[in-house]
Every structure is written in C-alpha cells, then in structure tokens.
Design a protein around this motif. Structure first.
Motif, PDB file in Angstrom:
ATOM      1  N   GLU A  76     -12.328  -1.869 -18.997  1.00 49.78           N
ATOM      2  CA  GLU A  76     -12.382  -0.812 -20.033  1.00 49.78           C
ATOM      3  C   GLU A  76     -12.434   0.586 -19.811  1.00 49.78           C
ATOM      4  O   GLU A  76     -11.775   1.486 -19.877  1.00 49.78           O
ATOM      5  CB  GLU A  76     -13.826  -1.270 -21.125  1.00 49.78           C
ATOM      6  CG  GLU A  76     -13.494  -2.293 -21.994  1.00 49.78           C
ATOM      7  CD  GLU A  76     -14.967  -2.722 -22.755  1.00 49.78           C
ATOM      8  OE1 GLU A  76     -15.679  -1.876 -22.625  1.00 49.78           O
ATOM      9  OE2 GLU A  76     -14.901  -3.962 -23.193  1.00 49.78           O
ATOM     10  N   ASP A  77     -13.270   0.845 -18.583  1.00 47.46           N
ATOM     11  CA  ASP A  77     -13.234   2.146 -18.025  1.00 47.46           C
ATOM     12  C   ASP A  77     -11.955   2.723 -17.448  1.00 47.46           C
ATOM     13  O   ASP A  77     -11.830   3.865 -17.857  1.00 47.46           O
ATOM     14  CB  ASP A  77     -14.434   2.023 -16.893  1.00 47.46           C
ATOM     15  CG  ASP A  77     -14.980   3.465 -16.864  1.00 47.46           C
ATOM     16  OD1 ASP A  77     -15.484   4.202 -17.476  1.00 47.46           O
ATOM     17  OD2 ASP A  77     -14.822   3.763 -15.633  1.00 47.46           O
ATOM     18  N   ARG A  78     -11.242   1.877 -16.823  1.00 49.31           N
ATOM     19  CA  ARG A  78      -9.968   2.330 -16.109  1.00 49.31           C
ATOM     20  C   ARG A  78      -8.979   2.355 -17.281  1.00 49.31           C
ATOM     21  O   ARG A  78      -8.001   3.158 -17.186  1.00 49.31           O
ATOM     22  CB  ARG A  78      -9.450   1.086 -14.972  1.00 49.31           C
ATOM     23  CG  ARG A  78     -10.391   1.251 -13.942  1.00 49.31           C
ATOM     24  CD  ARG A  78     -10.011  -0.104 -12.965  1.00 49.31           C
ATOM     25  NE  ARG A  78     -10.984  -0.015 -11.799  1.00 49.31           N
ATOM     26  CZ  ARG A  78     -10.929  -1.206 -10.875  1.00 49.31           C
ATOM     27  NH1 ARG A  78     -10.276  -2.072 -11.245  1.00 49.31           N
ATOM     28  NH2 ARG A  78     -11.597  -1.030 -10.019  1.00 49.31           N
ATOM     29  N   LYS A  87      -9.302   3.835 -19.915  1.00 43.76           N
ATOM     30  CA  LYS A  87      -9.594   5.285 -20.330  1.00 43.76           C
ATOM     31  C   LYS A  87      -8.571   6.129 -19.603  1.00 43.76           C
ATOM     32  O   LYS A  87      -8.266   7.235 -20.099  1.00 43.76           O
ATOM     33  CB  LYS A  87     -11.025   5.881 -20.249  1.00 43.76           C
ATOM     34  CG  LYS A  87     -11.974   4.952 -21.382  1.00 43.76           C
ATOM     35  CD  LYS A  87     -13.369   5.632 -20.791  1.00 43.76           C
ATOM     36  CE  LYS A  87     -14.080   4.636 -21.873  1.00 43.76           C
ATOM     37  NZ  LYS A  87     -15.629   4.769 -21.011  1.00 43.76           N
ATOM     38  N   SER A  88      -8.318   5.916 -18.437  1.00 47.48           N
ATOM     39  CA  SER A  88      -7.259   6.618 -17.629  1.00 47.48           C
ATOM     40  C   SER A  88      -6.029   6.233 -17.444  1.00 47.48           C
ATOM     41  O   SER A  88      -5.116   7.310 -17.198  1.00 47.48           O
ATOM     42  CB  SER A  88      -8.029   6.783 -16.035  1.00 47.48           C
ATOM     43  OG  SER A  88      -9.590   7.086 -16.030  1.00 47.48           O
ATOM     44  N   GLN A 140      -2.538   8.530 -12.303  1.00 47.84           N
ATOM     45  CA  GLN A 140      -2.887   9.517 -13.574  1.00 47.84           C
ATOM     46  C   GLN A 140      -2.328  10.939 -13.081  1.00 47.84           C
ATOM     47  O   GLN A 140      -1.816  11.702 -14.106  1.00 47.84           O
ATOM     48  CB  GLN A 140      -4.582   9.753 -13.593  1.00 47.84           C
ATOM     49  CG  GLN A 140      -4.812   9.586 -14.940  1.00 47.84           C
ATOM     50  CD  GLN A 140      -6.500   9.868 -14.883  1.00 47.84           C
ATOM     51  OE1 GLN A 140      -7.166   9.905 -14.140  1.00 47.84           O
ATOM     52  NE2 GLN A 140      -6.948  10.300 -16.178  1.00 47.84           N
ATOM     53  N   LYS A 174      -0.469   6.786 -18.579  1.00 47.36           N
ATOM     54  CA  LYS A 174      -0.423   6.994 -19.767  1.00 47.36           C
ATOM     55  C   LYS A 174       0.641   7.844 -20.354  1.00 47.36           C
ATOM     56  O   LYS A 174       1.034   7.716 -21.395  1.00 47.36           O
ATOM     57  CB  LYS A 174      -1.891   7.290 -20.386  1.00 47.36           C
ATOM     58  CG  LYS A 174      -2.750   6.535 -20.316  1.00 47.36           C
ATOM     59  CD  LYS A 174      -4.255   7.042 -21.149  1.00 47.36           C
ATOM     60  CE  LYS A 174      -5.208   6.065 -20.910  1.00 47.36           C
ATOM     61  NZ  LYS A 174      -5.131   5.012 -22.046  1.00 47.36           N
TER      62      LYS A 174
END
Ligand code: GLN
Length: 288
Positions: A134-136, A138-139, A119, A254
C-alpha cells in the motif's frame, strides 16, 4: 508472532498468479565484493514481434529504450552471470520490451533507490522481485502481478535460533536489505525485532556475507533468494515461517499510464501464451 503475521498481511495487497516454489541452485556464492552500479544493454528489440499499437502510444525516458532499474543480488529473479544480468525479471522485462519494440537497458542500483528513481523519471520501470505494498502504491503504479514470494529467515547451521519466536524473543541481530519488505516488517517493534536489532545492507549478498562472518544472527529475505543463497553457501539453513504471500509486480511512474497499460497488455499476452510460466520454470523448476 501473531502481530508479525498480521503486520505482513496488512501491507500486502493485490492478487494474481501463483507459481511453484522449488529451490533454485543458480545463485552465485556470496562474496564480499561490493555491488557496483552497472548498465547492461540487454537486447535489441525484435521489430517483428513488436505490437505497433503499443509502440505508437508509449513514451519512455529515452526514446526507443525501456530502462529497467533492479538490484541484481536477488537470485533467481536477477543476478550477475559475468557481466550480464540474468534471471526471471530480466527475461520477463526483455519479453515485454520486445513486444513494445523497445531496447531493454538494465541498471543495477540499490534496491531502496528504485521507487524514487522511477518516480523521478530516471527509469521507466522497477523490476526487482518487488512486492506490491500500500505504501509503495502511493508513489508508483504497479503492473499485474507476475509471481509471488514469502519472507524467509536464514541462520547458520547449529544456531540457537530454531523458530521465528526464538528470533523475536532473543536479543539477536537481523540483517536485511535496506528498504525491502523484510526490512519493514523486521524493524517494526511490535511484530519484528525492532529498529535497534536491525543491520541494513545494500543488497542480499552483503547481508549473507555478514551472517557468515557472525556480524548478524539471521537474515530476513524473500524465500527464493534465501534458497538460492543457502544452496550456494555451505553452513546456512532456512527456518520455516508462516508468513503471508507477497505479490511481485513491475513499478511504473504514475505519470505514464500508457506504459502501465502497454506493460499489462504485454504481460497478459505473455501469460496466455505460456512465456511467463516457461521463464519461471527455467529458473525455479517445479520438479526439483
Ligand atoms: N520483495 C521484497 C520487496 O519488495 C524484496 C525485493 C528485493 O530485495 N529485490 O521489498
């Protein structure tokens, strides 16, 4: 037990290829040596196999390089063979780097620092038997999944813990690798053993050393590393678990959609031409 399984299912997303789960005997025996951070230059990219299209589009942290963060105590996906880091992820990343005309550089870091490092733009990719959650998501972005895993429980031979229910109901300590899915599920008070009964380690090797030393009663880790550690260390056994399959994929910033597209294209080609299956078969032979 039911809620543990439900919890597992709720955090696991994405679907792709499924490969055989035969045991692998290539793991190093657990030692108490600490896992130093090392940088290993893996390969000089072969110009001939590089796709010019991918080369033109892709920007990386350091020009001409593909910097991969991993934690090399996760056989057969990544582990040390002397100075070198080898395994399924190392070979898949090398094949991808070759296609992209990049030199692969592998950095061995704590598992729970990989996503933050990707990130922050420190590493191009996190490739570490990493489960898509799902949590990862987000990053970071995740590539197409290239393999699967299931959480396993390792105990000492003769342990009173014979089933997951024994583990959950008794007052047992569980060793996990910090920040892994095993850590997330086990530290949950509803489905796992809860925070008070968790001991976190920087890597799988340290967790297994703690189990052998009697500091924890069980280790929760993905099935292939579990098999590899049990094969390499006498006096350990794996408990059958009904856990849901997790999808492994490569984490990418991202901010670098072009790299995501190029890696997915490379993975697609490497899947179609049989390279991925061949690499996995080399480390997890289906006829064993
Ligand atoms: N698959 C697990 C996770 O993604 C463990 C990965 C690892 O320890 N290298 O959390």
């Amino acid at each position: 037990m039911k809620s543990f399984t439900r919890k597992l299912m709720s955090v696991i997303v994405a679907a792709s290829f499924c490969f055989g789960l035969a045991s692998c005997s290539k793991a190093p025996a657990a030692t108490s040596a600490s896992d130093a951070t090392t940088t290993v230059a893996e390969s000089k990219a072969s110009e001939s196999s590089a796709s010019s299209e991918a080369k033109a589009d892709v920007k990386t942290v350091s020009a001409g390089k593909l910097i991969m963060a991993t934690n090399a105590t996760f056989p057969p996906y990544e582990y040390h063979e002397g100075e070198k880091i080898v395994g399924i992820d190392a070979e898949i990343a090398k094949a991808i780097a070759d296609k992209l005309g990049l030199e692969l550089v592998i950095e061995d870091v704590a598992f729970d620092s990989i996503i933050a490092g990707v990130q922050a733009g420190k590493y191009d990719i996190g490739c570490a038997g990493m489960t898509v959650t799902e949590d990862r998501l987000k990053s970071v972005n995740f590539s197409t999944s290239y393999a699967t895993g299931i959480q396993s429980i390792i105990v000492k031979e003769g342990s009173p813990i014979k089933t997951i229910d024994d583990l959950l109901k008794g007052n047992y300590k569980v060793g996990v690798q910090s920040g892994t899915t095993g850590d997330i599920y086990m530290s949950d008070s509803e489905g796992g053993v809860g925070e008070n009964r968790i001991d976190r380690y920087n890597n799988g090797n340290d967790a297994v050393v703690a189990l052998k030393a009697g500091k924890v009663d069980a280790v929760c880790i993905d099935n292939e590393p579990a098999k590899a550690y049990v094969a390499a260390n006498s006096g350990l056994v794996i408990l059958e678990t009904p856990f849901t399959e997790e999808k492994y994929a490569i984490a990418i910033s991202k901010d670098n959609e072009a790299l995501l597209a190029a890696i997915n294209k490379a993975l697609d080609e490497l899947t179609k031409d049989g390279t991925i299956a061949k690499i996995i078969e080399k480390y997890i032979p289906t006829n064993k």
